[in-house]
Enzyme design. Structure first.
Site, PDB file in Angstrom:
ATOM      1  N   HIS A 255       1.794   3.722   7.741  1.00 34.08           N
ATOM      2  CA  HIS A 255       0.598   4.539   7.502  1.00 34.08           C
ATOM      3  C   HIS A 255       1.016   5.958   7.135  1.00 34.08           C
ATOM      4  O   HIS A 255       2.120   6.410   7.434  1.00 34.08           O
ATOM      5  CB  HIS A 255      -0.356   4.518   8.707  1.00 34.08           C
ATOM      6  N   CYS A 256       0.097   6.635   6.436  1.00 34.75           N
ATOM      7  CA  CYS A 256       0.298   8.044   6.064  1.00 34.75           C
ATOM      8  C   CYS A 256      -1.039   8.750   6.267  1.00 34.75           C
ATOM      9  O   CYS A 256      -1.842   8.328   7.091  1.00 34.75           O
ATOM     10  CB  CYS A 256       0.793   8.141   4.619  1.00 34.75           C
ATOM     11  N   GLY A 257      -1.300   9.790   5.528  1.00 37.24           N
ATOM     12  CA  GLY A 257      -2.557  10.508   5.685  1.00 37.24           C
ATOM     13  C   GLY A 257      -3.734   9.813   5.034  1.00 37.24           C
ATOM     14  O   GLY A 257      -4.827   9.770   5.595  1.00 37.24           O
TER      15      GLY A 257
ATOM     16  N   GLY B  19      -3.181   6.717   2.760  1.00 36.12           N
ATOM     17  CA  GLY B  19      -2.847   5.373   2.306  1.00 36.12           C
ATOM     18  C   GLY B  19      -1.999   5.353   1.045  1.00 36.12           C
ATOM     19  O   GLY B  19      -1.458   4.310   0.690  1.00 36.12           O
TER      20      GLY B  19
ATOM     21  N   PHE C  52      -4.240   7.797   8.112  1.00 37.99           N
ATOM     22  CA  PHE C  52      -4.634   8.475   9.347  1.00 37.99           C
ATOM     23  C   PHE C  52      -6.042   9.059   9.237  1.00 37.99           C
ATOM     24  O   PHE C  52      -6.780   9.125  10.217  1.00 37.99           O
ATOM     25  CB  PHE C  52      -3.613   9.559   9.683  1.00 37.99           C
TER      26      PHE C  52
END
Length: 124
Positions: free
Chosen positions: A71-73, A75, A100
């Protein structure tokens, strides 16, 4: 969960609820690919950090016992990392749809920073 065939591999895109439920059951490892600064400010409790800038597919744990979900901020970075993992030979890779931001939008718990003290705290 959405799936996409990429050559001989499968790229999965998991929803927030799918990740939260599987993580709570101990079925997955969540790997945050954001920067160390982003992670320190706020992150999913228990998520491991492997920033995209330093991503090495051969350093990932095997998926025999637990699946990996990146995961990141938003996608975008996690999808890039997931595709890089596939290029490195992983057969089945997943990432969190919406990142996130979607996690927070769904009101899932996370570790944030108390702006008054600078200390980490649980946000529920």
């Amino acid at each position: 969960m959405k799936t996409e065939e990429v050559g001989q591999s499968i790229l999965e895109t998991w929803t927030v609820d799918e990740v939260a439920e599987a993580f709570a059951r101990g079925e997955i490892v969540v790997i945050d690919v954001r920067t160390p600064q982003e992670y320190m400010f706020e992150h999913i409790e228990g998520a491991l950090l492997m920033p995209m800038a330093f991503f090495k597919a051969d350093a990932l744990p095997g998926q025999s016992e637990k699946r990996i979900v990146f995961h990141c901020g938003s996608g975008v970075r996690s999808e890039k990392v997931a595709r890089a993992a596939i290029e490195a030979g992983m057969a089945r890779v997943a990432h969190l749809e919406g990142g996130f931001g979607a996690w927070k939008g769904a009101k899932k718990p996370y570790i944030g920073t108390n702006m008054a003290t600078g200390a980490p705290h649980r946000v529920t």
